[in-house]
Motif scaffolding. Sequence first.
Motif, PDB file in Angstrom:
ATOM      1  N   GLY A  31     -31.261  72.128   0.477  1.00  0.00           N
ATOM      2  CA  GLY A  31     -32.268  71.983  -0.545  1.00  0.00           C
ATOM      3  C   GLY A  31     -33.232  73.129  -0.569  1.00  0.00           C
ATOM      4  N   PRO A  32     -34.288  73.039  -1.391  1.00  0.00           N
ATOM      5  CA  PRO A  32     -35.214  74.136  -1.572  1.00  0.00           C
ATOM      6  C   PRO A  32     -35.963  74.478  -0.318  1.00  0.00           C
ATOM      7  CG  PRO A  32     -35.439  72.489  -3.312  1.00  0.00           C
ATOM      8  CD  PRO A  32     -34.540  71.935  -2.315  1.00  0.00           C
ATOM      9  N   GLU A  33     -36.039  73.547   0.621  1.00  0.00           N
ATOM     10  CA  GLU A  33     -36.797  73.848   1.822  1.00  0.00           C
ATOM     11  C   GLU A  33     -36.020  74.656   2.830  1.00  0.00           C
ATOM     12  OE1 GLU A  33     -39.929  73.248   2.180  1.00  0.00           O
ATOM     13  OE2 GLU A  33     -39.969  72.468   0.188  1.00  0.00           O
ATOM     14  N   GLY A  92     -42.482  73.166  12.612  1.00  0.00           N
ATOM     15  CA  GLY A  92     -42.800  72.217  11.564  1.00  0.00           C
ATOM     16  C   GLY A  92     -42.702  72.761  10.151  1.00  0.00           C
ATOM     17  N   THR A  93     -42.107  73.926   9.955  1.00  0.00           N
ATOM     18  CA  THR A  93     -41.992  74.494   8.618  1.00  0.00           C
ATOM     19  C   THR A  93     -40.720  75.314   8.532  1.00  0.00           C
ATOM     20  OG1 THR A  93     -43.129  75.786   6.919  1.00  0.00           O
ATOM     21  CG2 THR A  93     -43.282  76.580   9.185  1.00  0.00           C
ATOM     22  N   THR A  94     -40.489  75.909   7.365  1.00  0.00           N
ATOM     23  CA  THR A  94     -39.329  76.763   7.151  1.00  0.00           C
ATOM     24  C   THR A  94     -39.754  78.218   7.193  1.00  0.00           C
ATOM     25  OG1 THR A  94     -39.628  76.777   4.764  1.00  0.00           O
ATOM     26  CG2 THR A  94     -38.310  74.986   5.701  1.00  0.00           C
ATOM     27  N   LEU A  95     -38.778  79.119   7.172  1.00  0.00           N
ATOM     28  CA  LEU A  95     -39.093  80.542   7.135  1.00  0.00           C
ATOM     29  C   LEU A  95     -39.856  80.881   5.859  1.00  0.00           C
ATOM     30  CD1 LEU A  95     -38.857  83.433   8.152  1.00  0.00           C
ATOM     31  CD2 LEU A  95     -36.581  83.543   7.107  1.00  0.00           C
ATOM     32  N   ALA A  96     -39.432  80.333   4.736  1.00  0.00           N
ATOM     33  CA  ALA A  96     -40.139  80.582   3.478  1.00  0.00           C
ATOM     34  C   ALA A  96     -41.577  80.074   3.548  1.00  0.00           C
ATOM     35  CB  ALA A  96     -39.393  79.924   2.322  1.00  0.00           C
ATOM     36  N   ALA A  98     -32.790  82.554  15.697  1.00  0.00           N
ATOM     37  CA  ALA A  98     -32.981  83.977  15.992  1.00  0.00           C
ATOM     38  C   ALA A  98     -33.209  84.775  14.704  1.00  0.00           C
ATOM     39  CB  ALA A  98     -31.779  84.526  16.750  1.00  0.00           C
ATOM     40  N   HIS A  99     -32.490  84.414  13.628  1.00  0.00           N
ATOM     41  CA  HIS A  99     -32.670  85.098  12.343  1.00  0.00           C
ATOM     42  C   HIS A  99     -34.066  84.838  11.784  1.00  0.00           C
ATOM     43  CE1 HIS A  99     -28.440  85.641  12.750  1.00  0.00           C
ATOM     44  NE2 HIS A  99     -28.236  86.037  11.508  1.00  0.00           N
ATOM     45  N   GLU A 100     -34.508  83.582  11.854  1.00  0.00           N
ATOM     46  CA  GLU A 100     -35.827  83.252  11.321  1.00  0.00           C
ATOM     47  C   GLU A 100     -36.923  83.961  12.083  1.00  0.00           C
ATOM     48  OE1 GLU A 100     -36.058  79.018  11.450  1.00  0.00           O
ATOM     49  OE2 GLU A 100     -35.105  78.771   9.497  1.00  0.00           O
ATOM     50  N   VAL A 101     -36.813  83.971  13.416  1.00  0.00           N
ATOM     51  CA  VAL A 101     -37.842  84.622  14.239  1.00  0.00           C
ATOM     52  C   VAL A 101     -37.886  86.120  13.944  1.00  0.00           C
ATOM     53  CG1 VAL A 101     -38.513  85.194  16.601  1.00  0.00           C
ATOM     54  CG2 VAL A 101     -37.761  82.876  16.045  1.00  0.00           C
TER      55      VAL A 101
END
Length: 406
Positions: free
Chosen positions: A401-403, A262-266, A298-301
């Motif tokens: 976008g920014p998200e 429910g969110t982004t890496l940032a 995989a990159h985000e994790v």
Amino acid sequence: MSTAAPALTPTTRALAWCLHLLIIGLLVLAAGRAVADDRPHAGSIVAVAVACGLAYAVGPLLPRIRRSRRVAAWWLAAVGAVWLVLLGLSPDAIWVAFPLYFLQLHLLPRRAGLAAVIVTAVAAVAGFGAHTGSFTPATVIGPALGAAVAVGVVWGYQALYRESEQRRQLIEELTATRADLARAEHTAGVLAERERLAREIHDTLAQGLSSIQLLLRAAERALPGRPDAASGHVDAARQVAVDNLAEARRFVAALTPPTLEGTTLAGALERLCSTTSARHRLTARFHLTGDPVSLPTAHEVALLRIAQSTVANTVRHARATTAEVTLSYLGDRIALYVVDDGRGFDPEQLPAPDVDGSGFGLAAMRARMAALGGTLAVASAPGRGTALTAELPLAPTTRTGPEGRP
């Protein structure tokens, strides 16, 4: 060779209706001119024109004519015979030859269709010449030119139809091949992941359980004569159980990263800094630079796990007051920087990896980054803090976008 004519498409259905209307219109023209000009045998011409129209109308109403070339040949022969009678009565019937060319070329095999067109053209020329009493070049050129045009149009259409069918079959084969390849890649990925988990479990959990079993057996042998030794073995087994529980939690965390749901890496990194600052005596700040792009899971994790482990190690060991976590999008790569002002350490003498389930050692971090084609570097010295840099290459992606989401 197929014994059926090509299947009708919306375009060919429209052309077929145009052909039907053309034949009916030409028959009505022949009958109408005979009546209007008060020609001899006008009644017979009207009757034969109606019979020719009825014979032709049977074709579109019988599905077997499109399914069987043999039935189509008999129907064309019947229509042609009535047309010849009409041609013997009226010279205006010559115009009906043109739509007959298309019917013969479309419904009959190539050679038989061409032969039928030639016979029809010769009959048209002979019939018209008999009515006019002379055979001029114009008498021959008209039906012959019409036959040539019909042959070129129909054969050209059939060539395009065959090419279209070949392309359609090729696209279907390519689609099926891509589906098979995707299934094969999925199966290979599943097998590779199973192999990785089996190796990890064997090297950690299985070895730990084996050690627990050996320690408990040793404690059992020490009882009742040496209770102190037995107690030591039980304590050691308990510690091994704690370590293996931490390993199990790591596996679960790696397989199901709830922090990213429910969110982004940032967003996950910003929340990590906020919760760390609220729970510990450490001011953690998050920074985002560059234009965010969508990242593979995989990159985000991997980046999130490295950030979590690094911040956790800073809290436990670094005695730092501040930590700066920066996520930078650098066009063809993404970088994570974690810098603290703690006591630092000698990178040549790495600290022991954590075993409480919240992080993993530098060796595991490097292995995770290497698996994704990235790098991990640590710069530190006693009394000078620590700076960790993790970089991953990115394939060309679409700007978002920014998200950081599409």
